[in-house]
Write an enzyme that holds these catalytic residues in place. Structure first.
Site, PDB file in Angstrom:
ATOM      1  N   HIS A  15     -22.304  68.399  -7.679  1.00  0.00           N
ATOM      2  CA  HIS A  15     -23.095  69.583  -8.034  1.00  0.00           C
ATOM      3  C   HIS A  15     -22.714  70.203  -9.368  1.00  0.00           C
ATOM      4  CE1 HIS A  15     -25.032  70.225  -4.050  1.00  0.00           C
ATOM      5  NE2 HIS A  15     -23.949  69.606  -3.619  1.00  0.00           N
ATOM      6  N   LYS A  39     -28.073  85.880 -10.277  1.00  0.00           N
ATOM      7  CA  LYS A  39     -27.299  84.682  -9.949  1.00  0.00           C
ATOM      8  C   LYS A  39     -25.839  85.047 -10.144  1.00  0.00           C
ATOM      9  CE  LYS A  39     -29.749  82.522 -13.240  1.00  0.00           C
ATOM     10  NZ  LYS A  39     -30.322  81.259 -12.793  1.00  0.00           N
ATOM     11  N   ARG A  40     -24.916  84.151  -9.745  1.00  0.00           N
ATOM     12  CA  ARG A  40     -23.513  84.438  -9.984  1.00  0.00           C
ATOM     13  C   ARG A  40     -23.285  84.726 -11.478  1.00  0.00           C
ATOM     14  NH1 ARG A  40     -19.700  84.018  -5.642  1.00  0.00           N
ATOM     15  NH2 ARG A  40     -18.199  84.218  -7.320  1.00  0.00           N
ATOM     16  N   LYS A  44     -23.787  80.602 -17.465  1.00  0.00           N
ATOM     17  CA  LYS A  44     -25.141  81.059 -17.102  1.00  0.00           C
ATOM     18  C   LYS A  44     -25.672  82.085 -18.110  1.00  0.00           C
ATOM     19  CE  LYS A  44     -24.292  80.356 -12.113  1.00  0.00           C
ATOM     20  NZ  LYS A  44     -25.304  79.378 -11.618  1.00  0.00           N
ATOM     21  N   THR A  89     -31.525  76.672  -8.457  1.00  0.00           N
ATOM     22  CA  THR A  89     -32.550  76.659  -7.406  1.00  0.00           C
ATOM     23  C   THR A  89     -33.332  77.965  -7.397  1.00  0.00           C
ATOM     24  OG1 THR A  89     -30.732  77.200  -5.904  1.00  0.00           O
ATOM     25  CG2 THR A  89     -31.590  74.961  -5.800  1.00  0.00           C
ATOM     26  N   LYS A 144     -37.449  79.353  -6.768  1.00  0.00           N
ATOM     27  CA  LYS A 144     -37.872  80.493  -5.922  1.00  0.00           C
ATOM     28  C   LYS A 144     -38.783  81.431  -6.701  1.00  0.00           C
ATOM     29  CE  LYS A 144     -33.523  79.945  -3.617  1.00  0.00           C
ATOM     30  NZ  LYS A 144     -32.095  80.284  -3.631  1.00  0.00           N
TER      31      LYS A 144
HETATM   32  C1  KOT Z   1     -18.146  74.254  -7.205  1.00  0.00           C
HETATM   33  C2  KOT Z   1     -16.893  74.579  -6.743  1.00  0.00           C
HETATM   34  C3  KOT Z   1     -16.729  75.606  -5.815  1.00  0.00           C
HETATM   35  C4  KOT Z   1     -17.829  76.320  -5.373  1.00  0.00           C
HETATM   36  C5  KOT Z   1     -19.093  75.972  -5.834  1.00  0.00           C
HETATM   37  C6  KOT Z   1     -19.268  74.956  -6.756  1.00  0.00           C
HETATM   38  C7  KOT Z   1     -20.588  74.614  -7.237  1.00  0.00           C
HETATM   39  C8  KOT Z   1     -21.760  75.272  -7.121  1.00  0.00           C
HETATM   40  N1  KOT Z   1     -20.845  73.538  -7.904  1.00  0.00           N
HETATM   41  N2  KOT Z   1     -22.122  73.476  -8.206  1.00  0.00           N
HETATM   42  N3  KOT Z   1     -22.701  74.527  -7.742  1.00  0.00           N
HETATM   43  C9  KOT Z   1     -24.138  74.788  -7.877  1.00  0.00           C
HETATM   44  O1  KOT Z   1     -24.846  73.966  -6.929  1.00  0.00           O
HETATM   45  C10 KOT Z   1     -26.250  74.209  -6.911  1.00  0.00           C
HETATM   46  C11 KOT Z   1     -26.859  73.352  -5.829  1.00  0.00           C
HETATM   47  O2  KOT Z   1     -26.864  72.018  -6.181  1.00  0.00           O
HETATM   48  C12 KOT Z   1     -26.860  73.917  -8.280  1.00  0.00           C
HETATM   49  O3  KOT Z   1     -28.225  74.276  -8.240  1.00  0.00           O
HETATM   50  C13 KOT Z   1     -26.144  74.711  -9.369  1.00  0.00           C
HETATM   51  O4  KOT Z   1     -26.623  74.304 -10.616  1.00  0.00           O
HETATM   52  C14 KOT Z   1     -24.637  74.474  -9.271  1.00  0.00           C
HETATM   53  O5  KOT Z   1     -23.964  75.296 -10.199  1.00  0.00           O
END
Ligand code: KOT
Length: 833
Positions: free
Chosen positions: A374, A567-568, A573, A678, A682
């Site tokens: 991810h 978002k976070r 970002k 995502t 939405k």
């Molecule tokens: C990585 C480490 C710890 C906690 C969360 C993450 C993390 C979160 N890595 N990727 N994400 C997000 O995942 C979403 C679902 O696939 C993506 O849409 C987004 O771009 C990622 O930042």
């Protein structure tokens, strides 16, 4: 199975089978029964909180009936199941979703009205289940909804944190974290005190020779913590399939506390043991896209993975099939590297406990697992010190070394004399201290690796996992672009728009086949339809304006352009780019003459999102946003032309209010950094346009909805590396407009400069890693295009309608079907409905 129960008993059971309610009277009866018996209250002291509890219990009973039948159906059919392992499930509220998915929301609404309640008030009593940080956890929740809605035999496995993501308060413009104790009353979970697993930590490994003369490893000593299962029913939309989410909670083994210690007077240490055990599932780590390498986190991971695998293996063993059939019955998906130890644990079970040969066991393991990546951010890639793994999981470290040995032997054969290749791909990084690279372990132990959007899946193949494409060939790597569930993110969040759409596309079937949205296209020229569409957007903005008023005290004009970034908070970002842009807009308005100002389009800029508690820069960004808001919102020269709002404690239920109310939302990460995103999906699905960079799923959204319906800006991913290099090696000049923004901050216009020096220095002195200055001019110009486009409301609304019509691709149902076919090899189990 049924035949094992004598006929008369079977009859007695069947006669007394629980009858689910299906109409208003039935709902009212169940609701009142729960008020008067389960809650021991009455009509005279049933407040909204009690009404929420009783309504939830009534619906929970309903789900349980379907849930039991689903589990029986899956067991009798002996079909392959998929297990989704995720450390985060960001579920949000359950009641509204349950009512809609079983198709009884209107029934409940009428019943509650009879009893004196408004359904919205009852729904809003529920505390969000916030067992996740952001996109990764919410994706897992959308996937569970799709798996159930599509009738796939699937289980989720996670941790039952006592504290979910913290609650965010804004005090004097700063983020303050408050614990989120969400378990006070949770009608949606079933404790299974009879489903427990003992989990071992620490200890040592003994090599012994068994009766057959074979040398085997025995892991002994150390300590035991008990995992207790809590089950959460997951109802599918318009189907009786109700799947299970199993969350593990940690407990001291041997009950509340060690009676031996207790009785011998060692009360303190028996309580300490208990507390130490319970600490494992106590709290969700509040970091998104960041791994900090804490021992407790590794303990959480093993605890959860070991309990889940024990459960999965136990279920498989009941079928009495040979081990070689394990991958025909079981698919396990790893949601990022957090559950990677599952690979090692299954290998351990097969060789140490079940006595399989290494090679056979390893074939089974690799066929079973799939790994989803991810993120490419280096700070998020998990690595654990070898010494820590050795201490906590001594046998697992041995197995990791063996996995690595066989893997490197294979690489050496294919790439003789390429010593550097061996060093680069080794699961063990030969650094000081040595580290276990979890992503590499996940790749080696899985049969498929996927990214979450096309650009991202390409990037992992050409950057972080490049060598592995050489080793395994390109077919091991694939893409499954993320999606969202239209049930929650359209039907539930935006009921009026959902209803209007249904009236144009032939009813609610589009909620199960989102491509049917394309039927909207032919209505785009219908002026009455466009008016109704715009009217719903306006009503949703009024709703958000009310929320802003009650939570911040600030009045905003619902006729203004609502511009949203929620978002976070993270530097990649680029909320800092947004707030710098806001300051630029503010300065432009200040510089205008009153007649010029009259021609300006009013804007409300809404921010929301949590910063990881230890992320200093993210917290400074929140502070600057609030500081700018404090000045701008009070400035009489500006009035309605610009309002800056920071909404506190952004979460799933707030997103359900915010997404339907946006005109334009921002998805402006530095190109190549946001794997997918995502929330972009939405917002578009709710009839908002987006401004974004060529990053993550923005690119595919553009391809689907058309370039003329999106506002793209900024540098491309392929240019990022060169730009960064130029910043640190050449001369780095800052964009002139941005320089003026910095000068204004430095003048003290937004309060003490000290607080904001770091943010400015990141751009000016520290190489501007996120390319804020490079993209600033393009960003500002694109916002001007947004203003111009919004002035032509007829065209704007047409763009929104066309975009929604073309969003069919982004349903999580499509993703799940892709995973099912290309990774899991599973089929839906039809319900005959
Ligand atoms: C990585 C480490 C710890 C906690 C969360 C993450 C993390 C979160 N890595 N990727 N994400 C997000 O995942 C979403 C679902 O696939 C993506 O849409 C987004 O771009 C990622 O930042």
């Amino acid at each position: 199975v049924e035949a094992s129960i004598p006929e008369p008993q079977r009859e007695a059971w069947k006669r007394n089978q629980v009858q689910s309610f299906g109409d208003k009277d039935g709902f009212e009866r169940e609701m009142v029964r729960h008020v008067e018996t389960t809650l021991a209250r009455s009509m005279f002291n049933c407040d909204e909180s009690a009404a929420y509890s009783a309504t939830s219990l009534a619906f929970r009973d309903r789900l349980i009936t379907d849930w039991n039948k689903t589990q029986q159906r899956q067991t009798f059919n002996d079909t392959k199941r998929v297990y989704y392992l995720s450390l985060e499930f960001l579920m949000g509220r359950a009641l509204d979703n349950a009512m809609l998915n079983v198709g009884l929301k209107d029934t409940a609404k009428a019943g509650l009205a009879d009893l004196g309640f408004r359904i919205e008030d009852i729904i809003s009593q529920e505390h969000d289940a916030a067992l996740g940080n952001g996109g990764l956890g919410r994706l897992a929740a959308c996937f569970l909804d799709s798996l159930a809605s599509l009738n796939y035999p699937a289980w989720g496995y996670g941790l039952r944190y006592r504290y979910g993501i913290f609650k965010q308060e804004i005090i004097d413009g700063y983020q303050v974290e408050v614990p989120d104790y969400w378990l006070d009353f949770n009608p949606w979970e079933f404790p299974r005190h009879d489903v427990t697993v003992d989990i071992q930590f620490f200890g040592h490994v003994n090599k012994v020779t068994n009766d057959a003369g074979k040398s085997v490893c025995i892991w002994e000593g150390g300590e035991i913590v008990q995992a207790v299962a809590y089950d959460v029913p997951i109802p599918g939309y318009d189907t009786p399939t109700t799947n299970n989410l199993r969350l593990w909670s940690s407990k001291a083994s041997g009950g509340e506390f060690d009676f031996q210690k207790f009785n011998s007077g060692d009360y303190e240490s028996s309580v300490a043991d208990q507390q130490r055990a319970e600490t494992i599932s106590a709290v969700l780590y509040p970091n998104d896209n960041l791994e900090r390498g804490k021992e407790l986190r590794l303990k959480q991971q093993y605890f959860w993975v070991a309990a889940s695998l024990y459960d999965i293996v136990r279920r498989f063993k009941k079928s009495k099939r040979p081990w070689t059939e394990f991958p025909d019955q079981v698919a396990i998906q790893l949601n990022d590297t957090h559950p990677t130890l599952a690979i090692v644990e299954l290998q351990r079970i097969l060789i140490d406990i079940e006595g399989l040969e290494w090679d056979l066991a390893w074939d089974i393991v690799r066929e079973t697992f799939g790994y989803t990546n991810h993120t490419v951010l280096p700070e998020a890639l998990e690595k654990w010190p070898v010494s820590l793994v050795q201490h906590l999981l001594p046998r697992h470290l041995q197995i990791i070394y063996d996995i690595n040995l066989y893997f490197l032997q294979q690489v050496e054969k294919a790439f003789p004399d390429d010593g550097d290749m061996l060093r680069r791909v080794s699961i063990i990084e030969e650094s000081q201290p040595k580290m276990v690279r979890m992503a590499f372990l996940a790749i080696v132990g899985s049969h498929k690796v996927n990214g979450v959007a096309e650009l991202h899946s390409d990037l992992i193949k050409t950057t972080i996992f490049k060598d592995f494409v050489q080793i395994y060939g390109p077919d091991k790597f694939t893409n499954v672009t993320n999606g969202i569930t239209p049930r929650r993110w359209l039907h539930q969040a935006n009921p009026r728009l959902s209803e209007l759409i249904a009236s144009k596309v032939g009813g609610n079937d589009f909620l199960k086949d989102l491509t049917l949205l394309n039927r909207l296209e032919k209505h785009v020229k219908d002026a009455k339809f466009r008016r109704e569409w715009a009217e719903i957007k306006y009503a949703n903005k009024v709703r958000l304006a009310k929320h802003i008023k009650t939570t911040t005290g600030i009045t905003v004009n619902p006729a203004a352009l609502f511009d949203v970034q929620v978002k976070r908070i993270h530097e990649y970002k680029r909320q800092q780019l947004n707030i710098f842009g806001v300051i630029h807009r503010y300065l432009s308005i200040k510089a205008m003459s009153p007649p010029e100002r009259k021609k300006q389009l009013p804007r409300v800029v809404v921010f929301g999102g949590k910063a990881a508690p230890g992320y200093w820069m993210a917290k400074q960004i929140i502070h600057l946003i609030n500081a700018v808001g404090a000045v701008v919102n009070e400035d009489e020269d500006v009035g309605d032309l610009l309002k800056v709002i920071f909404l506190e404690d952004y979460n799933v239920s707030k997103a359900e209010i915010i997404c339907p109310a946006s005109d334009i939302s921002q998805h402006i990460s530095t190109a190549g950094t946001e794997a997918s995103g995502t929330s972009n999906m939405k917002f578009v699905l709710n009839g908002g346009l987006i401004i974004g960079t060529c990053d993550g799923a923005n690119i595919e959204i553009t391809r689907e909805i058309g370039e003329s319906n999106i506002f793209l800006f900024g540098n491309l991913a392929e240019d990022v590396e060169d730009l960064r290099h130029a910043h640190t090696h050449g001369s780095h000049s800052i964009d002139a407009k941005l320089d003026k923004v910095f000068a204004e901050i430095e003048k003290g216009t937004f309060g003490s400069v000290d607080d904001f020096r770091g943010m400015i220095a990141a751009v000016r002195q520290h190489g501007d890693y996120y390319l804020v200055s490079d993209d600033f001019n393009s960003y500002i110009e694109t916002h001007d295009l947004v203003d111009a486009a919004y002035r032509n409301q007829d065209e704007w609304v047409s763009k929104c309608i066309l975009s929604v019509a073309r969003m069919g691709f982004f349903t999580s149902d499509r993703c799940i079907n892709e995973y099912a076919e290309s990774i899991w090899n599973i089929e839906p189990l039809y319900t005959g409905k």
